[in-house]
Each structure stands twice: as C-alpha cells, then as structure tokens.
Design a protein around this motif. Sequence first.
Motif, PDB file in Angstrom:
ATOM      1  N   ALA A 104      11.355   5.986   2.750  1.00  0.00           N
ATOM      2  CA  ALA A 104      11.515   5.753   4.193  1.00  0.00           C
ATOM      3  C   ALA A 104      12.991   5.634   4.567  1.00  0.00           C
ATOM      4  O   ALA A 104      13.448   6.220   5.558  1.00  0.00           O
ATOM      5  N   ILE A 105      13.769   4.909   3.756  1.00  0.00           N
ATOM      6  CA  ILE A 105      15.204   4.739   4.031  1.00  0.00           C
ATOM      7  C   ILE A 105      15.926   6.084   3.935  1.00  0.00           C
ATOM      8  O   ILE A 105      16.714   6.458   4.809  1.00  0.00           O
ATOM      9  N   GLU A 106      15.653   6.832   2.866  1.00  0.00           N
ATOM     10  CA  GLU A 106      16.340   8.104   2.624  1.00  0.00           C
ATOM     11  C   GLU A 106      15.960   9.142   3.681  1.00  0.00           C
ATOM     12  O   GLU A 106      16.809   9.895   4.171  1.00  0.00           O
ATOM     13  N   ASP A 140      -1.050  12.893  -0.170  1.00  0.00           N
ATOM     14  CA  ASP A 140      -1.561  11.634  -0.710  1.00  0.00           C
ATOM     15  C   ASP A 140      -0.744  11.269  -1.955  1.00  0.00           C
ATOM     16  O   ASP A 140      -0.442  12.144  -2.769  1.00  0.00           O
ATOM     17  N   ASN A 141      -0.403   9.996  -2.090  1.00  0.00           N
ATOM     18  CA  ASN A 141       0.322   9.528  -3.288  1.00  0.00           C
ATOM     19  C   ASN A 141       1.645  10.284  -3.494  1.00  0.00           C
ATOM     20  O   ASN A 141       2.013  10.637  -4.631  1.00  0.00           O
ATOM     21  N   ALA A 142       2.350  10.522  -2.381  1.00  0.00           N
ATOM     22  CA  ALA A 142       3.490  11.450  -2.388  1.00  0.00           C
ATOM     23  C   ALA A 142       4.592  11.069  -3.378  1.00  0.00           C
ATOM     24  O   ALA A 142       5.081  11.936  -4.108  1.00  0.00           O
ATOM     25  N   VAL A 143       5.019   9.814  -3.390  1.00  0.00           N
ATOM     26  CA  VAL A 143       6.163   9.447  -4.237  1.00  0.00           C
ATOM     27  C   VAL A 143       5.852   9.720  -5.705  1.00  0.00           C
ATOM     28  O   VAL A 143       6.613  10.399  -6.407  1.00  0.00           O
ATOM     29  N   GLU A 144       4.730   9.221  -6.169  1.00  0.00           N
ATOM     30  CA  GLU A 144       4.385   9.374  -7.589  1.00  0.00           C
ATOM     31  C   GLU A 144       4.105  10.841  -7.933  1.00  0.00           C
ATOM     32  O   GLU A 144       4.575  11.344  -8.968  1.00  0.00           O
ATOM     33  N   SER A 146      10.432   5.145  -4.697  1.00  0.00           N
ATOM     34  CA  SER A 146       9.509   4.152  -4.127  1.00  0.00           C
ATOM     35  C   SER A 146       9.238   4.516  -2.675  1.00  0.00           C
ATOM     36  O   SER A 146      10.009   5.254  -2.048  1.00  0.00           O
ATOM     37  N   ASP A 147       8.160   3.977  -2.128  1.00  0.00           N
ATOM     38  CA  ASP A 147       7.859   4.207  -0.711  1.00  0.00           C
ATOM     39  C   ASP A 147       8.969   3.651   0.165  1.00  0.00           C
ATOM     40  O   ASP A 147       9.350   4.269   1.170  1.00  0.00           O
ATOM     41  N   MET A 189       0.846  -1.205   0.000  1.00  0.00           N
ATOM     42  CA  MET A 189       0.000   0.000   0.000  1.00  0.00           C
ATOM     43  C   MET A 189       0.883   1.257   0.000  1.00  0.00           C
ATOM     44  O   MET A 189       1.871   1.323   0.732  1.00  0.00           O
ATOM     45  N   ALA A 190       0.547   2.230  -0.797  1.00  0.00           N
ATOM     46  CA  ALA A 190       1.348   3.452  -0.872  1.00  0.00           C
ATOM     47  C   ALA A 190       1.276   4.213   0.449  1.00  0.00           C
ATOM     48  O   ALA A 190       0.212   4.319   1.065  1.00  0.00           O
ATOM     49  N   THR A 191       2.418   4.720   0.900  1.00  0.00           N
ATOM     50  CA  THR A 191       2.414   5.608   2.051  1.00  0.00           C
ATOM     51  C   THR A 191       2.269   7.034   1.534  1.00  0.00           C
ATOM     52  O   THR A 191       2.208   7.261   0.330  1.00  0.00           O
ATOM     53  N   ASN A 192       2.213   7.998   2.444  1.00  0.00           N
ATOM     54  CA  ASN A 192       1.965   9.373   2.005  1.00  0.00           C
ATOM     55  C   ASN A 192       3.177  10.274   2.173  1.00  0.00           C
ATOM     56  O   ASN A 192       3.051  11.480   2.244  1.00  0.00           O
ATOM     57  N   ARG A 193       4.389   9.667   2.224  1.00  0.00           N
ATOM     58  CA  ARG A 193       5.587  10.493   2.375  1.00  0.00           C
ATOM     59  C   ARG A 193       6.605  10.205   1.285  1.00  0.00           C
ATOM     60  O   ARG A 193       6.712   9.079   0.800  1.00  0.00           O
ATOM     61  N   THR A 194       7.351  11.250   0.915  1.00  0.00           N
ATOM     62  CA  THR A 194       8.495  11.068   0.033  1.00  0.00           C
ATOM     63  C   THR A 194       9.666  11.865   0.592  1.00  0.00           C
ATOM     64  O   THR A 194       9.520  12.610   1.567  1.00  0.00           O
ATOM     65  N   PHE A 195      10.839  11.652  -0.010  1.00  0.00           N
ATOM     66  CA  PHE A 195      12.044  12.360   0.415  1.00  0.00           C
ATOM     67  C   PHE A 195      12.599  13.106  -0.786  1.00  0.00           C
ATOM     68  O   PHE A 195      12.598  12.585  -1.913  1.00  0.00           O
TER      69      PHE A 195
END
Length: 139
Positions: free
Chosen positions: A126-128, A80-84, A121-122, A1-7
């Motif tokens: 999270a790692i970054e 919402d849909n942060a990475v994409e 990617s989600d 499931m997509a999370t709502n955060r990006t880096f």
Amino acid sequence: MATNRTFTMIKPDAVGNGHIGGILAMIADAGFRIVSLKLTQLTVADAQAFYAVHSARPFYGELVEFMSRGPIVAAILEKDNAVEDFRTLIGATNPADAAEGTIRKKYATSIGENAVHGSDSDENAAIEGAFHFAGREQF
Ligand code: ATP
Ligand code: MG
C-alpha cells in the motif's frame, strides 16, 4: 487480513535489456490484473528511501546506484493473495536459487540485478503503490 494488491517494479536491468513485454506477459499469464502502470525513474533519494531498510548492508550504495540509473516500470497488481503469490512468481532474490518458471530465473542476471521487485507485505504494498500512483491512476 490479506488484501488483494501488491506493488512491483521492473528494475533498470530488465528494462534496459528489453524485457518489459516478457515480464508483463508472465505477470498476466499468472492471473494478475494491472491496476496501475507507468514507465518512470527513481531519483537517488527515492532509491535510498525505498531501500532504507537495507541502509546498513554492504551492498546498499550499489543497490541505490543500480535502482536509480535508468527507467523502471512501476505497477500495482491485483489478485487473490497478491503479495505472497507474486513473491512466488518472481522467485528467490538470488537468481541462482530461483525456481524454474519464475521471473528471476528467466530474466535476472545476479543477486543485485534481479529484474523485478515485489512487495513483502500488504502494508508495504500500500505504501509503495501510493508513492507512485494517485488514486485516479488506480483502476
Ligand atoms: P526486492 O525488495 O527488490 O523485491 P527481495 O525482497 O527479494 O528484493 P531484499 O532482501 O529485500 O530482496 O533485497 C533488496 C534488493 O537488494 C535485492 O532485490 C537485490 O537487488 C539487492 N540485494 C539483496 N541482497 C544482496 C546482496 N547480497 N548483494 C547485492 N545486492 C543485494
Ligand atoms: Mg525486499
């Protein structure tokens, strides 16, 4: 499931050219909320590790030198849909292919010096994000 955060990182070219404010404004206007934000600098080892997936590519040495040569802005963003959606906002890797209205169309100068990073990617977001920000720095 997509999370709502990006880096994201505002890369050394864009920081050096005075585009921190312009890029943060485009990010805010696109509906992203800032969870974490700092001015920092990657060591050579940080840049090598961050782009290790590209270590066999001919541009790897140049990429590591570029990413570690000056300060960057690191940020965790929420939407919402942060990475994409953030990949859409930054545009294609090569600014010559980047769509109108994208950050790279406006601020990138070449395929190598392309102003911003966005997680792909989600899992990598999270790692970054965790590499740069402790839990108490995430709001
Ligand atoms: P980023 O991971 O920084 O968000 P990206 O996902 O759009 O960029 P990648 O394929 O992951 O693109 O490449 C990582 C970075 O390596 C690019 O942003 C760019 O700075 C550099 N790069 C990629 N391809 C080239 C190339 N052909 N020549 C020079 N540099 C390149
Ligand atoms: Mg990438």
